[in-house]
Design an enzyme around this catalytic site. Structure first.
Site, PDB file in Angstrom:
ATOM      1  N   ASP A 453      -5.711  28.016 -47.584  1.00 47.19           N
ATOM      2  CA  ASP A 453      -6.213  26.648 -47.451  1.00 47.19           C
ATOM      3  C   ASP A 453      -5.143  25.637 -47.821  1.00 47.19           C
ATOM      4  O   ASP A 453      -4.992  24.610 -47.179  1.00 47.19           O
ATOM      5  CB  ASP A 453      -7.460  26.451 -48.324  1.00 47.19           C
ATOM      6  N   ARG A 457      -2.391  24.114 -55.293  1.00 44.95           N
ATOM      7  CA  ARG A 457      -3.251  24.123 -56.474  1.00 44.95           C
ATOM      8  C   ARG A 457      -3.740  25.546 -56.785  1.00 44.95           C
ATOM      9  O   ARG A 457      -3.288  26.510 -56.160  1.00 44.95           O
ATOM     10  CB  ARG A 457      -4.435  23.172 -56.259  1.00 44.95           C
ATOM     11  N   ASP A 458      -4.689  25.636 -57.700  1.00 40.19           N
ATOM     12  CA  ASP A 458      -5.157  26.951 -58.128  1.00 40.19           C
ATOM     13  C   ASP A 458      -6.158  27.545 -57.132  1.00 40.19           C
ATOM     14  O   ASP A 458      -7.256  27.930 -57.502  1.00 40.19           O
ATOM     15  CB  ASP A 458      -5.773  26.841 -59.529  1.00 40.19           C
ATOM     16  N   GLU A 459      -5.752  27.565 -55.848  1.00 41.43           N
ATOM     17  CA  GLU A 459      -6.528  28.265 -54.818  1.00 41.43           C
ATOM     18  C   GLU A 459      -5.573  29.131 -54.003  1.00 41.43           C
ATOM     19  O   GLU A 459      -5.417  30.287 -54.257  1.00 41.43           O
ATOM     20  CB  GLU A 459      -7.282  27.269 -53.923  1.00 41.43           C
ATOM     21  N   ASP A 466     -11.203  27.631 -42.730  1.00 41.26           N
ATOM     22  CA  ASP A 466      -9.968  26.915 -42.406  1.00 41.26           C
ATOM     23  C   ASP A 466      -9.180  27.666 -41.331  1.00 41.26           C
ATOM     24  O   ASP A 466      -8.667  27.069 -40.384  1.00 41.26           O
ATOM     25  CB  ASP A 466      -9.102  26.746 -43.670  1.00 41.26           C
ATOM     26  N   TRP A 520     -17.581  29.437 -41.454  1.00 38.27           N
ATOM     27  CA  TRP A 520     -16.560  30.191 -42.210  1.00 38.27           C
ATOM     28  C   TRP A 520     -16.657  31.667 -41.766  1.00 38.27           C
ATOM     29  O   TRP A 520     -15.689  32.253 -41.287  1.00 38.27           O
ATOM     30  CB  TRP A 520     -16.800  30.049 -43.722  1.00 38.27           C
ATOM     31  N   GLU A 732      -5.867  17.236 -46.827  1.00 38.68           N
ATOM     32  CA  GLU A 732      -7.178  17.890 -46.866  1.00 38.68           C
ATOM     33  C   GLU A 732      -8.294  16.918 -46.498  1.00 38.68           C
ATOM     34  O   GLU A 732      -9.234  17.263 -45.790  1.00 38.68           O
ATOM     35  CB  GLU A 732      -7.425  18.404 -48.293  1.00 38.68           C
ATOM     36  N   HIS A 753      -3.101  20.757 -46.123  1.00 35.66           N
ATOM     37  CA  HIS A 753      -4.285  21.523 -45.737  1.00 35.66           C
ATOM     38  C   HIS A 753      -4.365  21.450 -44.216  1.00 35.66           C
ATOM     39  O   HIS A 753      -4.593  20.386 -43.678  1.00 35.66           O
ATOM     40  CB  HIS A 753      -5.503  20.810 -46.321  1.00 35.66           C
TER      41      HIS A 753
HETATM   42  C1  BGC Z   1     -10.859  24.893 -49.873  1.00 40.65           C
HETATM   43  C2  BGC Z   1     -11.243  24.744 -48.446  1.00 40.65           C
HETATM   44  C3  BGC Z   1     -12.414  25.584 -48.165  1.00 40.65           C
HETATM   45  C4  BGC Z   1     -13.511  25.066 -49.024  1.00 40.65           C
HETATM   46  C5  BGC Z   1     -14.847  25.628 -48.792  1.00 40.65           C
HETATM   47  C6  BGC Z   1     -11.990  24.448 -50.711  1.00 40.65           C
HETATM   48  O1  BGC Z   1     -11.758  24.495 -52.048  1.00 40.65           O
HETATM   49  O2  BGC Z   1      -9.686  24.264 -50.179  1.00 40.65           O
HETATM   50  O3  BGC Z   1     -10.389  24.337 -47.556  1.00 40.65           O
HETATM   51  O4  BGC Z   1     -12.722  25.802 -46.862  1.00 40.65           O
HETATM   52  O5  BGC Z   1     -13.183  25.053 -50.368  1.00 40.65           O
HETATM   53  O6  BGC Z   1     -15.606  24.620 -48.527  1.00 40.65           O
END
Ligand code: BGC
Length: 853
Positions: A453, A457-459, A466, A520, A732, A753
């Site tokens: 995504d 950051r912490d993802e 996405d 998704w 984003e 994003h």
């Molecule tokens: C992500 C997204 C993802 C979403 C889910 C976010 O934290 O960065 O791009 O699809 O969560 O809604």
């Protein structure tokens, strides 16, 4: 509509007669095992076509398979037909082709194909772990002796965590973040390297440095948590040496290896890496052997992550707060490289940011809990610092611990999965060109072994929505065939494990997010189908089929009595346009069950098409009925008799139109209401799920000028707003930064994003007009749509058959189009006037005379 007088001129360019043979053969690729082979024919002559091919396949220079001359027009995914291959062996192959007049091309250059471990019984290595597991990166060692003349040496290697291997002090391969991220409990990639040239006679030394990576480190906003079955860093290594006299030697990871601490004192994907250049550990500790088995091992599928380019430091900024900040001019995924001679023990601390705040200070709030900090401790000599087991999403770095900053000491390496460039798009509007560049950068930055995504950051997780939203755009920009093949196999496997419920992220991290969210989860149907259409490889449909079908069955099984799938919690049209104090009803909220039903019907429709391709006739009929029923139930539940949807939003209209949810005669009515809504707002209002389809729906129903209006709108919300605000990647949120440069601190705000970059598909498909009409662009349309401020567009797309080129100008009352059609394909050219011409391979020019242009 503009009133045009048509004068269609078909002007075949004069062929270059100097060509001795009609075809030139190159661009060889091989994928899977046994391999499917592809090549690209080019020709200077129009109308050229392949009538036959001959493939020769070699091992160590010796011919092992000659296909002979095969009469066939096919040049894409041709099955290998030679004898069984051997493990860990480098093969080479070449091809020549014949044109329609029987003239042979020259032989292509040689391409190579390296096999992995073909027989699992060949695994002799054992999993080994350093005696102590800590945040310190360990090196596992093995010294060994080689006597005799080496004919070939193959290294197979993987790890729990990340590894970097060295042989005699030299790094093996140029991949980063190996072995990559997969559904580790089911599939762990190993890499196979030809290391023949790295071995020496006598003493040799193999070193494997381990980092936490995705396997062991903290992920998904969490403190350290065990997501995978075997927590802890471990390595699995097997080196096979073949000597010229026929004898062999195998060096395997086992209890004879030792471990020591490395200079990497800690490394974490989110938090960064600490390197102490003074550190030396001469103590060697025995390793621990583990019985983890080899069932999960699979050969590497996709291109490794590699450095894509090195950027110089552009500017030194001293912020109002007094921070020393270096600007690299581009938001990237990667790391800094620092060449510096400091005092022994001097600590340089580098923090990463995508943006400066409204006052020009360093801004890291949007990194959330990720510390994104590199700590480098100088040896006292000349040091070269760069992290090994992490990367950052950044444009700016803040440097602490240096009195003086010399920009020449700093560079930034941009990294990405090394997918080849496939397409280019440019036009006369520089803002749109910057948008295209931002889309490509967000793709490069987020395709780091899995489609993430965001990279900062912490993802940095493989969010399925996405990826699904952006997939078509991605295929236009880069060759993502293998990159997504790998990821879809993970997604299919995890979906099957969850009884058809597709995880929100892939690789899945149990307990972090959910399963089966509309838009998704549909990544499991949409991506394999679009992948097949882009590349023609139906094995992805074969492999994903059980999961595709299972997901549609889950939705069907959850439908209420009225046939509507309204169960579960869903993200909906994520990040749609919403205004505070919505007294004018402008917030574009789309009713979630409406969206669910659209994606349910669309996935069922795709399942029907996929089943047909796979020859599963009764399943094709079944899913086609499921889709039809889902659509008629949709119309009954969500449309008034006058054809108004329950949510009259742009997303609602675009989904209904693009997924063909309503009967044909009603579509123009919905399209006119979509157009009216766009005019009423004067801008888009769509979120993640509507954005990819919005402009396509407008263009598809004759509202191209409105699509251009959205594309070239410079205010909020719109694509060019961020460009004008100085973005170098896609944001984003439509309003990730306000016009006064304040950055909303809403807990979720990335400047990199790609989802909203899905407009890239429209640029290629509608503005330039390149659309596949059969798999792999074997047949395609060129149907450009001039409009807005664009007077000139040029685009190219490298398809499996070769490169399509399109260039148009709309100036001085005429529309001129140049098209290049690859050998082996046919194009249907649709001019803006409505004139249609079918053309074979070669270069073609067309002109429309437009009276009012
Ligand atoms: C992500 C997204 C993802 C979403 C889910 C976010 O934290 O960065 O791009 O699809 O969560 O809604």
């Amino acid at each position: 509509m503009k009133n045009r007088t048509l004068a269609l001129l078909l002007a075949l360019l004069v062929p270059c007669i100097s060509a001795t043979a009609q075809l030139t053969t190159g661009g060889l690729t091989s994928r899977h095992y046994p391999p499917l082979l592809s090549w690209i024919n080019t020709s200077e002559l129009d109308g050229a076509a392949q009538s036959a091919y001959r493939i020769c396949w070699y091992k160590a220079g010796k011919l092992v398979w000659d296909s002979g001359k095969v009469l066939s027009e096919e040049s894409v995914l041709v099955p290998y037909g030679g004898p069984e291959m051997e493990s860990g062996t480098l093969y080479t192959w070449k091809v020549r082709t014949w044109d329609g007049n029987g003239r042979a091309s020259k032989w292509s250059g040689n391409a190579s194909y390296m096999t992995g471990m073909l027989d699992p019984a060949g695994w002799k290595a054992q999993w080994i772990e350093p005696a102590e597991q800590s945040e310190v990166s360990q090196i596992l060692h093995k010294d060994f002796h080689v006597s005799g003349q080496v004919a070939a040496a193959t290294l197979y290697i993987t790890a729990h965590g990340l590894y970097e291997a060295t042989l005699n002090g030299r790094k093996v391969g140029d991949g980063l973040l190996t072995p990559g991220w997969t559904s580790y409990d089911n599939r762990i990639q190993y890499q196979t390297y030809d290391v023949t040239d790295m071995l020496k006679k006598g003493g040799n030394s193999l070193g494997v440095k381990l980092g936490e990576g995705w396997y062991n480190g903290r992920l998904a906003l969490r403190e350290y948590k065990q997501f995978y079955r075997h927590h802890g860093m471990a390595a699995f290594v097997q080196l096979e040496v073949r000597f010229k006299d026929g004898s062999t030697q195998t060096i395997c990871s086992d209890g004879s290896w030792t471990s020591s601490e490395s200079e990497i004192r800690s490394s974490s994907i989110y938090d960064g890496e600490t390197i102490d250049a003074r550190f030396k550990d001469d103590s060697l500790t025995p390793v621990v052997v583990k019985d983890y088995g080899t069932a999960e091992l699979i050969p590497s599928i996709s291109e490794p992550v590699r450095v894509q380019c090195i950027l110089p430091a552009k500017k030194l900024i001293v912020t109002p707060k007094g921070e020393k900040v270096i600007d690299f001019g581009q938001n990237i995924s990667g790391f800094e490289i620092i060449e510096y001679q400091g005092r022994e023990g001097q600590e340089i601390v580098v923090t990463h940011a995508e943006e400066l705040d409204e006052n020009g200070n360093f801004y890291t709030t949007n990194m959330r809990s990720a510390k994104v900090t590199g700590r480098y401790i100088c040896s006292g000599g000349q040091d070269s610092f760069r992290p090994t087991f992490t990367w950052y999403g950044f444009r700016y770095i803040k440097v602490e611990g240096m009195d003086e900053i010399d920009l020449d000491d700093f560079r930034a390496a941009a990294i990405s999965s090394d997918n080849d460039v496939a397409g280019r798009f440019s036009c006369n509007d520089e803002l749109v060109n910057r948008l295209q560049s931002n889309i490509v950068w967000s793709q490069i930055d987020n395709f780091v072994d899995v489609p993430t995504d965001c990279p900062q950051r912490d993802e940095r997780l493989g969010w399925t929505g996405d990826a699904q939203i952006f997939f078509r755009t991605a295929t236009f920009n880069r060759d993502v065939q293998d990159f997504f093949y790998k990821w879809i196999l993970d997604l299919a496997c995890e979906t099957e494990m969850h009884g058809g419920r597709v995880p929100d992220i892939c690789p899945d991290l149990p307990g972090v997010v959910g399963y089966g969210r509309t838009g998704w989860a549909d990544a499991i149907t949409i991506i394999p189908w679009q992948h097949y259409m882009a590349y023609g490889d139906k094995t992805i449909l074969e492999k994903a089929w059980p999961a595709m079908k299972a997901w549609v069955d889950v939705m069907q099984g959850e439908c209420s009595e009225d046939g509507i799938w309204d169960k579960g919690w869903h993200y909906g049209d994520w990040l749609f346009y919403s205004v505070d104090n919505d007294c004018e009803g402008k917030s574009a909220v789309t009713y979630k069950p409406y969206i669910q039903q659209c994606f349910y019907a669309n996935s069922a429709q795709i399942a029907a098409r996929a089943a047909k391709v796979l020859g599963l006739e009764s399943e094709a009929a079944h899913y086609s009925q499921v889709a039809e029923k889902a659509k008629s139930d949709f119309c009954r539940a969500f449309l008034t008799p006058g054809g108004y949807p329950v949510s009259a939003t742009q997303t609602a209209y675009a989904l209904a139109l693009e997924f063909e949810m309503v009967p044909e005669e009603m579509r123009p009515v919905l399209a006119s209401r979509l157009a009216a809504d766009v005019r009423r707002h004067g801008h888009l209002t769509t979120g993640f799920l509507g954005t990819p389809y919005l402009c396509n729906a407008l263009t598809g129903y004759g509202y191209t000028d409105l699509a251009y209006g959205l594309l070239q709108y410079e205010g909020l919300p719109g694509w060019l707003y961020q460009v004008k605000m100085g973005a170098t990647t896609i944001w984003e949120r439509w309003d990730s930064m306000h016009p006064d440069r304040t950055i909303p601190d809403n807990g979720m705000n990335s400047f990199n994003h790609y989802s909203h970059g899905a407009i890239g598909d429209w640029l290629y498909r509608e503005a330039a007009g390149i659309k596949e009409t059969s798999p792999a662009f074997r047949t395609f349309e060129v149907a450009p749509h001039p409009g807005g401020r664009l007077t000139q567009v040029s685009a190219s797309e490298k398809t499996p058959y070769g490169t399509i080129e399109v260039a148009w100008t709309a100036e001085g009352g005429s529309f001129h189009l140049d098209v290049t059609v690859p050998v082996g394909t046919e194009a249907c050219v649709r001019m803006p006037s409505g004139a249609v011409e079918n053309v074979a391979s070669g270069h073609h020019s067309f002109t429309d005379i437009m009276t009012d242009r």
